[in-house]
Design a protein around this motif. Structure first.
Motif: not given
Length: 269
Positions: A26-27, A30, A34, A36, A40, A45, A48, A89, A93-94
């Motif tokens: 998941a990291a 992210y 995903l 960015t 951001h 980060s 998250f 989370l 989130l982005k």
């Protein structure tokens, strides 16, 4: 007592490698897959990643094994998984992901429907109370895949529940406090039931056969494990454990719902 008990378990039993891999995957998604934007912030980060760590502690650390021995530890798992990790989370989130979703009309309609306060409350309460119905809980805890299915469903429903609170635009301050209060009130009966019960509600913490079946998921090879070993793992009074769990859950939900709502309102201002 509990430290001595946990010493009997293998390292791979106490620390779930599968959950660790999931968290790391998941990291990676992210940070590297995903989109960015340059705007951001770093704190998102960090928050998250902290959320992922909380998930790992809840279901991938020795706490997961302890939660099969002590009911109060299970409640602590629920606090981390449902009250701590989701806000972290969501906060991290982005926002670029949400912008991409708007390009898919169907997904946007689904997301908008799930974000409705009434829908969010109904979904979460259904899964939370449904999972903790005694016969469902006892059955789920002796099936590895069914238990993780319920935990995943609960976690997703918790994210849906927290979205209206975390959103900066969805609800006014007054409606946000009302939404928070409704959620706290609806969860109070669970704590009250645990506290006033004069006997163990969940047989899986007192019946030796069910207890062995649940713990067998953490001990794949039971050929050399005597029944006396499992009996020694039941030194905790289930009624007392329920009272402790009730206090932990009641205090935690009041604190986290109130603090996150207050922070969300201040962020908007």
């Amino acid at each position: 007592m509990l430290d001595i008990i946990l010493d009997e378990f293998h390292f791979s039993t106490l620390w779930n490698g599968g959950i660790l891999i999931f968290s790391m995957f998941a990291a990676i998604i992210y940070f590297f897959l995903l989109p960015t934007s340059r705007k951001h912030p770093l704190w998102k980060s960090i928050v998250f990643v902290i959320g992922l760590i909380v998930i790992f502690i809840a279901i991938g650390s020795p706490l997961n094994v302890t939660g099969r021995i002590k009911f109060s530890s299970h409640i602590f798992q629920m606090v981390l998984l449902l009250l701590v990790a989701p806000p972290l989370l969501i906060a991290g989130l982005k926002t670029e992901i949400l912008e991409r979703l708007k390009s898919f009309a169907f997904l946007e309609r689904v997301v908008n429907e799930l974000r409705r306060p009434v829908t969010a409350i109904l979904i979460f309460q259904l899964f939370f109370y449904g999972y903790h119905i005694p016969f469902i809980f006892n059955f789920a805890r002796i099936d590895l895949y069914l238990n993780y299915f319920f935990l995943l469903a609960l976690f997703i429903s918790a994210i849906i529940l927290w979205i209206p609170i975390m959103s900066l635009t969805q609800l006014t301050d007054e409606k946000k406090w009302k939404y928070t209060l409704i959620n706290m009130v609806l969860l109070i009966p669970f704590s009250v039931l645990l506290f006033v019960a004069s006997e163990g509600i969940y047989a899986i913490y007192s019946d030796i056969d069910l207890f062995m079946s649940a713990l067998a998921l953490c001990l794949p090879d039971l050929t050399d494990v005597p029944v006396e070993f499992f009996a020694s793992l039941l030194p905790f009074d289930p009624v007392q454990e329920q009272k402790i769990g009730a206090i932990i859950f009641l205090v935690s939900q009041v604190i986290f719902f109130s603090v996150v709502t207050l922070v969300g309102i201040k962020r908007r201002k």
